[in-house]
Motif scaffolding. Structure first.
Motif, PDB file in Angstrom:
ATOM      1  N   GLU A 100       4.413  -1.202   3.482  1.00  0.00           N
ATOM      2  CA  GLU A 100       4.181   0.222   3.248  1.00  0.00           C
ATOM      3  C   GLU A 100       5.263   0.743   2.311  1.00  0.00           C
ATOM      4  O   GLU A 100       6.455   0.593   2.585  1.00  0.00           O
ATOM      5  N   LEU A 103      -7.580  -5.236   1.736  1.00  0.00           N
ATOM      6  CA  LEU A 103      -6.353  -5.965   1.419  1.00  0.00           C
ATOM      7  C   LEU A 103      -6.343  -7.341   2.079  1.00  0.00           C
ATOM      8  O   LEU A 103      -5.962  -8.339   1.463  1.00  0.00           O
ATOM      9  N   ALA A 138      -9.594   0.200   4.003  1.00  0.00           N
ATOM     10  CA  ALA A 138      -8.547  -0.173   3.054  1.00  0.00           C
ATOM     11  C   ALA A 138      -7.776  -1.393   3.547  1.00  0.00           C
ATOM     12  O   ALA A 138      -7.498  -2.326   2.779  1.00  0.00           O
ATOM     13  N   THR A 140      -2.527   2.431   8.243  1.00  0.00           N
ATOM     14  CA  THR A 140      -3.184   1.353   7.503  1.00  0.00           C
ATOM     15  C   THR A 140      -2.353   0.082   7.496  1.00  0.00           C
ATOM     16  O   THR A 140      -2.881  -1.022   7.665  1.00  0.00           O
ATOM     17  N   LYS A 186      -0.557   5.914   5.455  1.00  0.00           N
ATOM     18  CA  LYS A 186       0.088   4.634   5.124  1.00  0.00           C
ATOM     19  C   LYS A 186       0.459   3.833   6.367  1.00  0.00           C
ATOM     20  O   LYS A 186       0.182   2.633   6.447  1.00  0.00           O
ATOM     21  N   LEU A 190       0.837  -1.198   0.000  1.00  0.00           N
ATOM     22  CA  LEU A 190       0.000   0.000   0.000  1.00  0.00           C
ATOM     23  C   LEU A 190       0.868   1.242   0.000  1.00  0.00           C
ATOM     24  O   LEU A 190       2.005   1.247   0.469  1.00  0.00           O
ATOM     25  N   ALA A 200      -2.966  -4.681  -3.756  1.00  0.00           N
ATOM     26  CA  ALA A 200      -2.292  -3.398  -3.585  1.00  0.00           C
ATOM     27  C   ALA A 200      -3.331  -2.307  -3.392  1.00  0.00           C
ATOM     28  O   ALA A 200      -4.461  -2.409  -3.887  1.00  0.00           O
ATOM     29  N   ALA A 201      -2.930  -1.241  -2.684  1.00  0.00           N
ATOM     30  CA  ALA A 201      -3.855  -0.133  -2.428  1.00  0.00           C
ATOM     31  C   ALA A 201      -3.116   1.188  -2.500  1.00  0.00           C
ATOM     32  O   ALA A 201      -1.954   1.296  -2.088  1.00  0.00           O
ATOM     33  N   CYS A 202      -3.784   2.208  -3.040  1.00  0.00           N
ATOM     34  CA  CYS A 202      -3.356   3.594  -2.898  1.00  0.00           C
ATOM     35  C   CYS A 202      -4.463   4.325  -2.144  1.00  0.00           C
ATOM     36  O   CYS A 202      -5.611   4.364  -2.605  1.00  0.00           O
ATOM     37  N   LEU A 203      -4.125   4.875  -0.985  1.00  0.00           N
ATOM     38  CA  LEU A 203      -5.139   5.456  -0.104  1.00  0.00           C
ATOM     39  C   LEU A 203      -5.632   6.806  -0.594  1.00  0.00           C
ATOM     40  O   LEU A 203      -6.818   7.123  -0.487  1.00  0.00           O
TER      41      LEU A 203
END
Length: 494
Positions: A173, A325, A321, A128, A125, A119, A190-193
């Motif tokens: 992270e 994941l 989020a 999370t 970040k 992420l 995968a994540a983009c906050l």
């Protein structure tokens, strides 16, 4: 492409650029697997503070061009760079060998079977990734939080190769710096906050910064998690070159649509990873599971707030989020809720240091950009925040931040060697808010700032350290800045 496996790295010459935490980890790992390692650093005194293995050659020179010339004479087969070194640094710009991040090195030497859950984002970040690691632990997995959170990845995965119990997953992270030089990592999810202007001095432009963040989704196998409230993250997913079959999963503070996780009254609800998602949802927890993370003055996430814990919206968004994941990796709803209940925040993130004469002192030194500072200011009472701000602006502007939260400010105390980006924004958008500037040469900058802030505060107010800037102009790190704030607060006389 340079050497890509442990066997290929053994005996090859690798140049490690920068001896911060990730650089030192890379040196140790590469030495252990038998590479011929050369380390380069701009600090001529680095040998006095960093102990290197005896077989590692060191090139230290404060002059960028000379450092590049001397280090590249070694003709490396691969360069592993630290996050602080931008692509325009002469050593990196002139390198003929492939340049990679410590993250990429870790991926290349990692044992198979580890689920990488990655992420990024301008803000949130660390919270999370901590929530994600807590959820994975509740599921019974060996799955540490690594990467930009402070634990280098390469050393973690190398140790896992000989550990009695293998790693099940990694909660990773990643900063935009790390992503810039990461090329073959294949995350499970995968994540983009969120995305807001930050680190523009490093990347050179907003477009380059966004492009680096977008790398988080490349080659993702199962789920690309994005923020429905941030169109930029949705666009990143739409344009990502992912593994066939990976799907987009949004997180929202509203009622989730099919394929999303979100809120139904006070319930965290999953309509992405359940059978019959067109008509069913799974409960991943409630606001009560996040109540221990409530901050001073934070608004409830629900539309009316009745009989609900006062959990700030960004905390709920981070939890959703992390939950998405984990669900992509097969974690059950009960374990998601259990992990959120047991998660605790790290230091220097909205920590109440003390309450003196009715004034609360809150350390949010980890708010190193405007996006993070906005979350802190949003939690403040109207007209009741004495804001300590300033530092290394990294090319950012603060007009939108100040304009949005001017009504929250009782006063401002500005620190930093260049206070102008903050003071000019205050002049334009909060001209009636009293402000004091701590001289850049003050040797007790935080003591002076806290003393002046205490003098401006009234009972019921909050003295908030949320600098919106990096710390390195006057402090060793954001942690050092926060610790100095706490020390100064303890000296305030009731």
């Amino acid at each position: 492409m340079g050497p890509t496996t442990i066997d290929e790295l053994r005996g090859r010459r690798v140049l490690v650029a920068g001896l911060g935490a990730s650089g030192r980890s890379a040196v140790d790992v590469l030495t252990e697997i038998g590479a011929d390692v050369v380390a380069a650093d701009a600090d001529p005194t680095v040998a006095d503070r960093v102990e290197l293995p005896p077989q590692v050659a060191l090139v230290a020179d404060p002059h960028p061009d000379r450092l590049a010339e001397r280090a590249l004479l070694t003709e490396p087969d691969l360069v592993v760079t630290s996050p602080g070194w931008n692509p325009r640094t002469p050593l990196l710009a002139r390198a003929r060998a492939e340049v990679i991040s410590e993250v990429e090195l870790a991926w290349r030497i990692a044992p198979p079977g580890i689920r990488w859950l990655t992420l990024t984002g301008t803000n949130g970040k660390t919270t999370t990734v901590g929530m994600l690691a807590s959820i994975l632990a509740a599921h019974g997995w060996q799955a540490p939080a690594v990467g930009n959170v402070g634990t280098p990845i390469a050393a973690t995965v190398l140790a896992a190769r000989s550990a009695e119990r293998p790693l099940d997953a990694l909660a990773v992270e990643l900063s935009s710096f790390q992503l810039h030089y990461t090329r073959t990592l294949v995350p499970l999810a995968a994540a983009c906050l969120n995305v807001d202007a930050d680190h523009l001095d490093w990347h050179g432009s907003m477009n380059a910064y966004v492009a680096a963040k977008a790398r988080i989704y490349a080659r993702t196998r199962v789920a690309c998690v994005y923020n429905t409230a941030d169109p930029c993250t949705r666009q990143m997913v739409e344009q990502a070159d992912v593994t066939e079959g990976a799907r987009a999963v949004g997180f929202t503070l509203g009622t989730p649509a099919v394929g999303e996780v979100g809120m139904v009254e006070d319930v965290l609800a999953d309509r992405a990873f359940v059978p019959h998602r067109a008509s069913h949802a799974a409960e991943l927890g409630t606001l009560a599971d996040l109540a221990h993370l409530a901050e001073a003055g934070g608004g409830a996430a629900g539309p009316d707030g009745r009989d609900r814990p006062s959990v700030p919206r960004h905390v709920v968004a981070n939890a959703l989020a992390a939950a998405a994941l984990a669900r992509a990796a097969g974690v059950g709803p009960a374990d998601v809720a259990a992990g959120l209940r047991t998660y605790t925040t790290g230091p220097h993130r909205m920590q109440t240091v003390a309450e003196i004469d009715g004034v609360r002192y809150i350390d949010d030194s980890k708010a190193t950009n405007a996006h993070a500072a906005a979350a802190a200011l949003a939690a403040m009472p109207e007209g009741g925040a004495v804001w300590i701000a300033g530092g290394l602006a990294k090319g950012a502007q603060f007009d939108e931040l100040v304009a949005t939260f001017a009504s929250k400010l009782r006063a401002a105390v500005v620190i930093g060697t260049d206070p102008e980006p903050i003071t000019s924004a205050l002049s334009r958008h909060a001209p009636d808010v009293p402000r004091l500037v701590v001289p850049a040469g003050d040797t007790e900058v935080m003591t002076t700032a806290v003393t002046r802030a205490a003098g401006l505060a009234r009972p019921g107010d909050v003295v908030l350290l949320a600098p919106a800037c990096a710390s390195m102009d006057q402090f060793v790190s954001y942690a050092d800045r926060g610790e100095q704030f706490a020390t100064a607060v303890r000296q305030v006389r009731p």
